[in-house]
Design a protein around this motif. Structure first.
Motif, PDB file in Angstrom:
ATOM      1  N   VAL A  22      40.620  46.638  29.534  1.00 27.45           N
ATOM      2  CA  VAL A  22      41.811  45.825  29.768  1.00 27.45           C
ATOM      3  C   VAL A  22      41.839  45.310  31.200  1.00 27.45           C
ATOM      4  O   VAL A  22      42.438  44.274  31.497  1.00 27.45           O
ATOM      5  CB  VAL A  22      43.104  46.611  29.431  1.00 27.45           C
ATOM      6  N   ARG A  23      41.149  46.007  32.091  1.00 23.26           N
ATOM      7  CA  ARG A  23      41.100  45.586  33.498  1.00 23.26           C
ATOM      8  C   ARG A  23      40.431  44.225  33.667  1.00 23.26           C
ATOM      9  O   ARG A  23      40.575  43.596  34.709  1.00 23.26           O
ATOM     10  CB  ARG A  23      40.362  46.647  34.331  1.00 23.26           C
ATOM     11  N   TYR A  65      45.895  41.502  33.974  1.00 25.40           N
ATOM     12  CA  TYR A  65      45.909  42.851  34.524  1.00 25.40           C
ATOM     13  C   TYR A  65      46.320  42.842  36.003  1.00 25.40           C
ATOM     14  O   TYR A  65      45.782  42.082  36.804  1.00 25.40           O
ATOM     15  CB  TYR A  65      44.538  43.522  34.374  1.00 25.40           C
ATOM     16  N   PRO A  66      47.260  43.726  36.379  1.00 27.57           N
ATOM     17  CA  PRO A  66      47.773  43.733  37.761  1.00 27.57           C
ATOM     18  C   PRO A  66      46.906  44.547  38.727  1.00 27.57           C
ATOM     19  O   PRO A  66      47.239  45.668  39.104  1.00 27.57           O
ATOM     20  CB  PRO A  66      49.156  44.367  37.595  1.00 27.57           C
ATOM     21  N   HIS A  67      45.823  43.957  39.165  1.00 32.66           N
ATOM     22  CA  HIS A  67      44.951  44.622  40.141  1.00 32.66           C
ATOM     23  C   HIS A  67      45.601  44.688  41.518  1.00 32.66           C
ATOM     24  O   HIS A  67      45.368  45.612  42.276  1.00 32.66           O
ATOM     25  CB  HIS A  67      43.623  43.862  40.271  1.00 32.66           C
ATOM     26  N   GLY A  68      46.365  43.663  41.859  1.00 35.56           N
ATOM     27  CA  GLY A  68      47.008  43.594  43.167  1.00 35.56           C
ATOM     28  C   GLY A  68      46.106  43.020  44.237  1.00 35.56           C
ATOM     29  O   GLY A  68      44.882  43.068  44.137  1.00 35.56           O
ATOM     30  N   ASP A  69      46.735  42.416  45.212  1.00 35.58           N
ATOM     31  CA  ASP A  69      46.058  41.870  46.401  1.00 35.58           C
ATOM     32  C   ASP A  69      44.977  40.843  46.086  1.00 35.58           C
ATOM     33  O   ASP A  69      43.975  40.755  46.800  1.00 35.58           O
ATOM     34  CB  ASP A  69      45.486  42.993  47.268  1.00 35.58           C
ATOM     35  N   ILE A  70      45.171  40.059  45.039  1.00 39.41           N
ATOM     36  CA  ILE A  70      44.224  38.993  44.688  1.00 39.41           C
ATOM     37  C   ILE A  70      44.611  37.767  45.516  1.00 39.41           C
ATOM     38  O   ILE A  70      45.746  37.293  45.431  1.00 39.41           O
ATOM     39  CB  ILE A  70      44.279  38.656  43.191  1.00 39.41           C
ATOM     40  N   GLN A 110      39.241  25.023  41.053  1.00 34.34           N
ATOM     41  CA  GLN A 110      39.685  25.338  42.404  1.00 34.34           C
ATOM     42  C   GLN A 110      40.653  26.523  42.490  1.00 34.34           C
ATOM     43  O   GLN A 110      40.837  27.095  43.564  1.00 34.34           O
ATOM     44  CB  GLN A 110      40.347  24.103  43.038  1.00 34.34           C
ATOM     45  N   ILE A 111      41.274  26.864  41.358  1.00 39.49           N
ATOM     46  CA  ILE A 111      42.246  27.958  41.362  1.00 39.49           C
ATOM     47  C   ILE A 111      41.785  29.116  40.476  1.00 39.49           C
ATOM     48  O   ILE A 111      41.559  30.226  40.949  1.00 39.49           O
ATOM     49  CB  ILE A 111      43.649  27.464  40.920  1.00 39.49           C
ATOM     50  N   PHE A 112      41.632  28.855  39.169  1.00 37.12           N
ATOM     51  CA  PHE A 112      41.323  29.946  38.245  1.00 37.12           C
ATOM     52  C   PHE A 112      39.948  30.560  38.496  1.00 37.12           C
ATOM     53  O   PHE A 112      39.821  31.786  38.589  1.00 37.12           O
ATOM     54  CB  PHE A 112      41.435  29.485  36.783  1.00 37.12           C
ATOM     55  N   LEU A 113      38.911  29.726  38.591  1.00 37.15           N
ATOM     56  CA  LEU A 113      37.559  30.270  38.771  1.00 37.15           C
ATOM     57  C   LEU A 113      37.430  31.125  40.035  1.00 37.15           C
ATOM     58  O   LEU A 113      36.920  32.247  39.965  1.00 37.15           O
ATOM     59  CB  LEU A 113      36.507  29.160  38.763  1.00 37.15           C
ATOM     60  N   PRO A 114      37.878  30.651  41.206  1.00 34.14           N
ATOM     61  CA  PRO A 114      37.752  31.508  42.399  1.00 34.14           C
ATOM     62  C   PRO A 114      38.561  32.809  42.291  1.00 34.14           C
ATOM     63  O   PRO A 114      38.091  33.863  42.715  1.00 34.14           O
ATOM     64  CB  PRO A 114      38.269  30.638  43.542  1.00 34.14           C
ATOM     65  N   ALA A 115      39.765  32.723  41.736  1.00 29.24           N
ATOM     66  CA  ALA A 115      40.591  33.929  41.621  1.00 29.24           C
ATOM     67  C   ALA A 115      39.963  34.927  40.647  1.00 29.24           C
ATOM     68  O   ALA A 115      39.892  36.131  40.935  1.00 29.24           O
ATOM     69  CB  ALA A 115      42.004  33.558  41.173  1.00 29.24           C
ATOM     70  N   TYR A 116      39.478  34.439  39.520  1.00 32.92           N
ATOM     71  CA  TYR A 116      38.893  35.345  38.541  1.00 32.92           C
ATOM     72  C   TYR A 116      37.559  35.915  39.039  1.00 32.92           C
ATOM     73  O   TYR A 116      37.273  37.098  38.851  1.00 32.92           O
ATOM     74  CB  TYR A 116      38.734  34.669  37.179  1.00 32.92           C
ATOM     75  N   HIS A 129      35.445  42.217  43.067  1.00 35.92           N
ATOM     76  CA  HIS A 129      36.147  43.212  43.874  1.00 35.92           C
ATOM     77  C   HIS A 129      36.938  44.256  43.092  1.00 35.92           C
ATOM     78  O   HIS A 129      37.341  45.269  43.671  1.00 35.92           O
ATOM     79  CB  HIS A 129      37.096  42.511  44.860  1.00 35.92           C
ATOM     80  N   ARG A 130      37.220  43.990  41.827  1.00 31.74           N
ATOM     81  CA  ARG A 130      38.051  44.931  41.075  1.00 31.74           C
ATOM     82  C   ARG A 130      37.371  45.491  39.820  1.00 31.74           C
ATOM     83  O   ARG A 130      37.746  46.569  39.368  1.00 31.74           O
ATOM     84  CB  ARG A 130      39.383  44.282  40.670  1.00 31.74           C
ATOM     85  N   VAL A 131      36.432  44.770  39.240  1.00 31.39           N
ATOM     86  CA  VAL A 131      35.789  45.246  38.000  1.00 31.39           C
ATOM     87  C   VAL A 131      34.263  45.186  38.090  1.00 31.39           C
ATOM     88  O   VAL A 131      33.582  45.084  37.073  1.00 31.39           O
ATOM     89  CB  VAL A 131      36.308  44.489  36.752  1.00 31.39           C
ATOM     90  N   ALA A 132      33.740  45.300  39.286  1.00 30.60           N
ATOM     91  CA  ALA A 132      32.281  45.260  39.461  1.00 30.60           C
ATOM     92  C   ALA A 132      31.603  46.374  38.661  1.00 30.60           C
ATOM     93  O   ALA A 132      30.487  46.192  38.162  1.00 30.60           O
ATOM     94  CB  ALA A 132      31.923  45.365  40.941  1.00 30.60           C
ATOM     95  N   ASP A 133      32.276  47.513  38.500  1.00 34.08           N
ATOM     96  CA  ASP A 133      31.715  48.605  37.707  1.00 34.08           C
ATOM     97  C   ASP A 133      31.533  48.204  36.245  1.00 34.08           C
ATOM     98  O   ASP A 133      30.514  48.509  35.616  1.00 34.08           O
ATOM     99  CB  ASP A 133      32.596  49.856  37.817  1.00 34.08           C
TER     100      ASP A 133
END
Length: 182
Positions: free
Chosen positions: A36-37, A42-47, A119-125, A131-135
């Protein structure tokens, strides 16, 4: 490591028939931990919010919805703070037609849909993937055999604005080092 994309709405029997022996992974907001991450909700925070001078969001969807501009309503910074994965969507029914996405919280320019994706969705995702789901990305890359990622949409073409962009398709592209260009 073939990664396929399929609709979450398909039955288990249909998926098993189409992808025999494949590992099926739901990556939507309805998925189980840890997958789900990978949902944009999903609220990872600090994006980091693109074009917004240090502003951050809890989720990628929060960024996408916050910067959406309608005929009757401008940006909604409140969407950046939502951690529940609910109440993020902003609709034309209540806000009027979509005019575009603002280039940042206070930007003067409205980006058309495809450009906003780039310019917005691709860079943020991508930031979340790195940084949040590299594992989880590493687990997909190391998979032995076929993997099927389930999403509500299967459109992996950034230029196809006739349907929503599939984040599962973006995961597959990223895991296979084929990320779309900006």
């Amino acid at each position: 490591m073939p990664i396929h994309i399929a609709s979450r709405r398909r039955s288990a029997a249909s998926l098993a028939s189409a992808f025999p022996g494949a590992r099926i992974i739901d990556v939507t907001s309805k998925a189980q931990q840890p997958w789900v991450r990978m949902s944009p909700f999903y609220p990872h925070g600090d994006i980091p919010v693109p074009f917004s001078g240090g502003a951050v969001s809890q989720s990628v969807e929060g960024i996408w919805q916050a910067l959406k501009v309608f005929e009757h309503h401008d940006v909604d910074p409140g969407k950046l703070r939502i951690t529940s994965m609910h109440g993020l969507k902003r609709t034309v029914r209540t806000n009027g037609p979509v005019l575009g996405h603002r280039e940042g919280l206070t930007g003067a320019r409205l980006l058309p849909y495809e450009e906003a994706r780039r310019q917005i969705f691709l860079p943020a995702y991508r930031w979340v993937l790195e940084h949040r789901v590299a594992d989880l990305v590493a687990e997909l890359r190391a998979a032995d055999g076929d993997v099927v990622l389930l999403d509500y949409t299967v459109n992996g073409d950034v230029t196809d604005t006739t349907s929503a962009l599939s984040h599962a398709a973006l995961i597959a592209l990223y895991a296979q080092d084929r990320w779309p260009t900006a």
